[in-house]
Design a protein around this motif. Structure first.
Motif, short mmCIF file in Angstrom:
data_model
loop_
_atom_site.label_atom_id
_atom_site.label_comp_id
_atom_site.label_asym_id
_atom_site.label_seq_id
_atom_site.Cartn_x
_atom_site.Cartn_y
_atom_site.Cartn_z
N VAL A 114 -86.05 34.42 -26.19
CA VAL A 114 -85.42 34.23 -27.50
C VAL A 114 -86.52 34.09 -28.54
CG1 VAL A 114 -83.94 32.77 -28.91
CG2 VAL A 114 -83.38 33.16 -26.51
N VAL A 115 -86.57 35.02 -29.48
CA VAL A 115 -87.64 35.08 -30.46
C VAL A 115 -87.30 34.28 -31.71
CG1 VAL A 115 -89.01 36.63 -31.92
CG2 VAL A 115 -88.32 37.35 -29.61
N SER A 116 -86.07 34.41 -32.19
CA SER A 116 -85.65 33.67 -33.38
C SER A 116 -84.14 33.51 -33.36
CB SER A 116 -86.10 34.38 -34.67
OG SER A 116 -85.59 35.70 -34.71
N ALA A 117 -83.62 32.62 -34.23
CA ALA A 117 -82.19 32.32 -34.22
C ALA A 117 -81.73 32.03 -35.64
CB ALA A 117 -81.89 31.13 -33.32
N THR A 118 -80.48 32.39 -35.93
CA THR A 118 -79.91 32.13 -37.24
C THR A 118 -78.40 31.94 -37.10
OG1 THR A 118 -79.67 32.97 -39.50
CG2 THR A 118 -79.56 34.58 -37.75
N ALA A 119 -77.83 31.18 -38.02
CA ALA A 119 -76.37 31.01 -38.08
C ALA A 119 -75.87 31.62 -39.38
CB ALA A 119 -76.01 29.53 -38.02
N SER A 120 -74.65 32.18 -39.33
CA SER A 120 -74.08 32.79 -40.53
C SER A 120 -72.56 32.79 -40.44
CB SER A 120 -74.59 34.23 -40.71
OG SER A 120 -74.21 35.04 -39.61
N GLY A 121 -71.93 33.04 -41.59
CA GLY A 121 -70.48 33.12 -41.63
C GLY A 121 -69.96 34.52 -41.41
N ASN A 122 -70.83 35.50 -41.62
CA ASN A 122 -70.46 36.91 -41.43
C ASN A 122 -71.72 37.70 -41.15
OD1 ASN A 122 -71.52 36.66 -43.99
ND2 ASN A 122 -69.74 37.45 -45.05
N LEU A 123 -71.56 39.02 -41.02
CA LEU A 123 -72.67 39.85 -40.55
C LEU A 123 -72.70 41.18 -41.30
CD1 LEU A 123 -72.06 39.44 -36.71
CD2 LEU A 123 -73.92 38.37 -37.99
N PRO A 124 -73.85 41.85 -41.34
CA PRO A 124 -73.87 43.23 -41.80
C PRO A 124 -73.01 44.10 -40.86
CG PRO A 124 -76.10 42.33 -41.67
CD PRO A 124 -75.20 41.35 -41.00
N GLY A 125 -72.51 45.18 -41.42
CA GLY A 125 -71.67 46.07 -40.62
C GLY A 125 -70.22 46.02 -41.02
N GLY A 126 -69.92 45.48 -42.20
CA GLY A 126 -68.54 45.44 -42.69
C GLY A 126 -67.92 44.07 -42.69
N GLY A 127 -68.69 43.04 -42.32
CA GLY A 127 -68.12 41.69 -42.31
C GLY A 127 -68.37 40.90 -43.58
N ASP A 128 -68.88 41.56 -44.61
CA ASP A 128 -69.20 40.86 -45.85
C ASP A 128 -67.94 40.35 -46.54
OD1 ASP A 128 -68.58 43.43 -47.76
OD2 ASP A 128 -69.70 44.02 -45.98
N TYR A 129 -68.10 39.21 -47.21
CA TYR A 129 -66.99 38.61 -47.94
C TYR A 129 -66.92 39.17 -49.37
CZ TYR A 129 -67.02 34.88 -44.37
OH TYR A 129 -66.98 34.18 -43.20
N GLY A 130 -65.83 38.83 -50.05
CA GLY A 130 -65.70 39.18 -51.45
C GLY A 130 -65.06 38.05 -52.23
N PHE A 131 -65.84 37.36 -53.07
CA PHE A 131 -65.28 36.43 -54.04
C PHE A 131 -66.16 36.47 -55.28
CE2 PHE A 131 -67.59 33.82 -50.86
CZ PHE A 131 -68.63 33.32 -51.63
N PRO A 132 -65.62 36.17 -56.43
CA PRO A 132 -66.37 36.34 -57.68
C PRO A 132 -67.49 35.30 -57.82
CG PRO A 132 -64.25 35.33 -58.13
CD PRO A 132 -64.24 35.72 -56.68
N LEU A 133 -68.58 35.73 -58.43
CA LEU A 133 -69.68 34.84 -58.80
C LEU A 133 -69.87 34.91 -60.31
CD1 LEU A 133 -72.24 35.68 -55.95
CD2 LEU A 133 -70.72 33.71 -56.09
N PHE A 134 -70.43 33.84 -60.88
CA PHE A 134 -70.51 33.73 -62.34
C PHE A 134 -71.95 33.46 -62.76
CE2 PHE A 134 -66.36 32.45 -60.80
CZ PHE A 134 -65.51 33.24 -61.55
N PRO A 135 -72.73 34.56 -62.95
CA PRO A 135 -74.13 34.38 -63.37
C PRO A 135 -74.22 33.72 -64.75
CG PRO A 135 -73.69 36.63 -62.62
CD PRO A 135 -72.37 35.97 -62.80
N GLN A 136 -75.19 32.82 -64.90
CA GLN A 136 -75.32 32.11 -66.18
C GLN A 136 -75.63 33.09 -67.31
OE1 GLN A 136 -79.28 30.07 -64.92
NE2 GLN A 136 -79.32 30.09 -67.17
N ASP A 137 -75.03 32.82 -68.45
CA ASP A 137 -75.29 33.57 -69.69
C ASP A 137 -74.87 35.04 -69.63
OD1 ASP A 137 -76.47 31.21 -70.69
OD2 ASP A 137 -78.41 31.77 -69.86
N ILE A 138 -73.98 35.39 -68.69
CA ILE A 138 -73.49 36.77 -68.62
C ILE A 138 -71.97 36.74 -68.80
CG2 ILE A 138 -73.15 38.78 -67.12
CD1 ILE A 138 -75.86 38.30 -65.94
N ALA A 139 -71.48 37.56 -69.73
CA ALA A 139 -70.05 37.59 -70.01
C ALA A 139 -69.27 38.14 -68.81
CB ALA A 139 -69.79 38.47 -71.23
N ASP A 140 -68.01 37.74 -68.71
CA ASP A 140 -67.19 38.15 -67.58
C ASP A 140 -67.10 39.67 -67.45
OD1 ASP A 140 -66.75 35.60 -66.77
OD2 ASP A 140 -64.68 35.46 -67.50
N ASP A 141 -67.02 40.36 -68.58
CA ASP A 141 -66.88 41.81 -68.53
C ASP A 141 -68.14 42.49 -68.01
OD1 ASP A 141 -64.34 41.60 -69.48
OD2 ASP A 141 -64.86 42.04 -71.58
#
Length: 790
Positions: free
Chosen positions: A482-509
């Motif tokens: 075992v070389v390295s280890a990581t924990a995650s909620g999803n994975l590359p390959g189509g398991g990505d989530y989608g919810f909105p993020l709100f960058p500072q000083d950037i309008a919603d549009d």
């Protein structure tokens, strides 16, 4: 009369066994290939058509102005009830939601079950799932479960499962009904159903999060367009007019989903209409090749049957009678080829199922539509293969042929044209296979931006590990390999989530619409991704409350929206998750987090609390992966002895993204081999007959000093010219068709003309090898015997 026709036909076939064998063999291979593809296409077109209400069942799908997708196949839980209640023409609704993979226990047996759904109790009114035992209304009680026959047999064998209890974690449910296994030709399948009323209220009543696949049963005669007009008002009653205006809901016919959908978050991978057309074309081409063989050999043999025609006509036979005679021979050949083809299919079907991912059986040939289809195919083949030769043979004039003057081969131009067409098809198929193989090799070997090999993924089953991932990672790193280890909620390959993020000083549009990977601080290291700016996540206090990294595409979009620098800025999560603004600490070089069909989009890494984690990924090394995994399992049991460890390699997930293309590659490859085989069989027979017709000429040439090589060249050059003409026709077509297919990929190879040319040269070599055998055989024959010929 008919008996006489059949008798004469069988005598002719018996007398010319080699000719008959080539024709029957070619037709059999062509028919077998065509019928196998017909089975595949028929199965693809039959999806979801077994439901009694198939014409009235529609799925609700939607686009969203704030979403990171074009359209999504699932919608929020309350939408279904609201639409059914407020929209005229809707008689029922049913919602489905995936149940998590869980360890189930029953009758002293334990299995991980991953093919489960939550469903409303109206499911059996909308869909035609057959209840074979138990309650007719089995999903009313929150403590109930409906299982398929296969599920029941897995736990209870032949004993009845009704009334038995199944333990799901710490929860006990009762089996209230057993249903038939879901047919393979369904756009989604399951092993068990749990009642929607047992879902958490936070999921079932959330009007915003897209969690449920929602189907409507419309009243008879109601048009879907009528119901679609009421979708937005129904949604507005849940989220308000302003929010509802940001959705683009529509209805999708259930029978269209498998071949015409491919939306974000489909329940199962869809088929592809383009491949239906491709396979249908290939089936037709291979069958056409077999018919061309028949036409070529029949017209080439016309001189040999000239005397027979002359005698029959002199005896009073009419042309129509002779046409019927020759069509009878064609019909016998076709029938024998059908029988041989079906025998060949029975041999090839298991391998075909493995390649195509189907579960087809020979029982399909007992169905009325298949019997009628094969009958029509036999008639079409008989007409295509026998009609022209019948008219050519029946056209001989008795006064001429009985004087021995009809010595010139009839239909020479047609035969040459058909040979060109035949090998044009072969070159086209070989060239197409070459382009497909090159693209698939590109997919296998392209740099994804991270190293996907040797990544072992272990699903987390319980909070015993989820809340102690750091300790588990620390201990599992002591395992050799075992070389390295990581924990995650999803994975590359189509398991990505989608919810909105709100960058500072950037309008919603202006804010980007990224996908989300939920990871810990060692994810970038374990996946061997590369940073272009900033740093990775850290367990230091600075990142303890959460942090972000972005990929370069996201960074570019943020710069276009107004950020001059990326690292050091902050973004907000949806208020339902957190009110905090979290820092952006690094920029990761772009990598392919989905298939090569799609361009790399904006992506954000989010470091959450441990409760979000669902998998652990380990990078392993060494030659004995099995021993390493066994030792990892020992560590697992020290943390979670209730749930056995399961694992898979991430690379297998990425391979699954290209299952359709892999199927096309293999089926097209085998069909091409069969096409070449059929073409070469015809060419072999034609070359043999040509050599036979020129027996005396060859003998004279050899006596006059012609070399073996010279004779071989004499007999092969005409065919070489025809095949070269076929190359000139087929190569541009293969190049163009390959280019069109490659347009399905955002990242692709170019439709290399040299590759198509090499494919053409391969066809030329195969053709010349086929002809050269007969030519060499004729050239080596004793000239004395040649001069005694006839």
């Amino acid at each position: 009369m008919i008996r006489n026709y059949l008798t004469v036909a069988f005598r002719n076939l018996k007398r010319h066994r080699g000719y008959a064998a080539i024709n029957i063999g070619g037709l059999a291979v062509g028919l077998a290939c065509a019928l196998l593809i017909v089975l595949y296409v028929n199965d693809e077109l039959s999806y979801d058509r077994y439901h009694v209400n198939k014409d009235s069942i529609f799925r609700v799908v939607t686009g969203s102005d704030s979403g990171t997708f074009e359209e999504i196949a699932k919608v929020a839980g309350p939408w279904g009830p609201a639409i059914a209640e407020q929209t005229a023409g809707v008689s029922e609704y049913v919602r489905f939601r995936f149940a998590n993979t869980v360890l189930m226990s029953g009758n002293g047996k334990q299995f991980y079950e991953s093919e489960g759904l939550y469903a409303d109790d109206s499911v059996f009114e909308v869909f035609s799932y057959e209840i074979v035992d138990g309650s007719r209304d089995p999903l009313v009680d929150p403590g109930s479960i409906v299982v398929t026959e296969s599920f029941a047999a897995r736990y209870y064998g032949d004993a009845t499962a009704i009334g038995e209890s199944i333990e799901i974690g710490t929860r006990l449910v009762n089996i209230t009904a057993v249903i038939r296994d879901i047919p393979d030709n369904s756009h989604f399948r399951f092993d068990y159903l749990l009642p929607t009323v047992s879902e958490p209220d936070s999921i079932r009543f959330d009007p915003v999060r897209n969690q449920h696949y929602t189907y409507l049963l419309l009243d008879k005669g109601v048009l879907p367009e009528t119901v679609e007009a009421g979708l937005t008002p129904a949604i507005a009653s849940l989220v308000g007019d302003e929010a509802a205006s940001g959705y683009r809901p529509r209805l999708q016919a259930i029978t269209d989903i498998h071949l015409h959908s491919n939306l974000f978050r489909e329940m199962e991978p869809n088929g592809n209409t383009a491949y239906i057309y491709i396979f249908s074309l290939v089936a037709g081409l291979v069958l056409l090749l077999a018919c061309i063989n028949f036409i070529n050999l029949s017209t080439a043999r016309s001189v040999r049957r000239a005397r027979e025609v002359g005698v029959r006509k002199a005896s009073g036979a009419r042309r129509g009678t002779l046409v019927f005679q020759f069509l009878s021979e064609s019909l016998i050949l076709s029938l024998l080829a059908v029988v041989a083809g079906i025998i060949l299919i029975s041999i090839l079907l298991p391998s075909f199922n493995t390649i195509s991912g189907k579960s087809l059986t020979m029982n399909v040939f007992l169905e009325t539509n298949m019997i009628v289809g094969i009958g029509l195919l036999t008639i079409i083949t008989t007409v295509l293969a026998g009609l022209y030769p019948a008219f050519v043979l029946s056209a001989f004039q008795p006064a001429i042929v009985l004087k021995g003057e009809a010595t010139r081969l009839k239909g020479a131009r047609l035969r040459k044209g058909l040979v060109i067409f035949q090998f044009a098809i072969s070159v086209f198929l070989i060239g197409s296979v070459g382009i497909v193989n090159k693209q698939m090799s590109f997919i296998q070997n392209t740099d994804l931006g991270f190293e996907r090999d040797q990544l072992l993924v272990i699903p987390i089953r319980d909070d015993a590990i989820r809340l102690n991932t750091e300790t588990f990672k620390s201990e599992v790193l002591n395992v050799p390999g075992v070389v390295s280890a990581t924990a995650s909620g999803n994975l590359p390959g189509g398991g990505d989530y989608g919810f909105p993020l709100f960058p500072q000083d950037i309008a919603d549009d202006d804010r980007p619409r990224p996908r989300i990977l939920v990871t810990d601080d060692t994810f970038v290291e374990t996946y061997k991704m590369r940073l272009s700016d900033g740093r990775s996540f850290s367990r230091a206090d600075a990142d303890a409350g959460g942090a972000f990294m972005v990929n370069e595409t996201m960074a570019g979009q943020l710069r276009e929206a107004g950020w001059e620098s990326i690292v050091g800025k902050s973004m907000g999560l949806p208020p339902s998750i957190s009110e905090q603004q979290l820092p952006v600490v690094g920029v990761v070089e772009d990598f392919h987090f989905r298939s090569l069909h799609e361009e790399i989009g904006p992506l954000v890494f989010f470091m959450p609390p441990p409760e979000w984690f669902s998998v652990v990924t380990l990078r392993i090394a060494g030659s004995d992966a099995r021993q390493t995994i066994a030792q990892i399992a020992d560590v697992w049991r020290g943390f979670d002895n209730q749930n056995p460890m399961t694992s898979y390699f991430l690379d297998d997930n990425f391979q699954a993204l290209y299952q359709s293309e892999t199927t096309v590659k293999e089926l097209l490859g085998y069909a091409t081999i069969l096409a070449i085989l059929v073409a070469c069989m015809g060419l072999f027979g034609l070359a043999a007959f040509t050599a036979e017709q020129r027996t005396k000429e060859i003998g004279i040439r050899k006596i006059l000093g012609a070399s073996v090589g010279g004779v071989v060249l004499l007999l092969t050059k005409d065919y070489a010219t025809l095949v070269l003409a076929a190359l000139a026709i087929a190569m541009p077509v293969a190049y163009f068709a390959g280019g069109r297919w490659l347009e399905n990929f955002a990242y692709r190879v170019s439709p290399d003309l040299s590759l198509v040319a090499l494919s053409g040269l391969a066809a030329l070599a195969i053709a010349l090898a086929t002809v050269s055998y007969q030519s060499l055989k004729a050239a080596l024959a004793d000239p004395v015997k040649s001069l005694r010929y006839e």
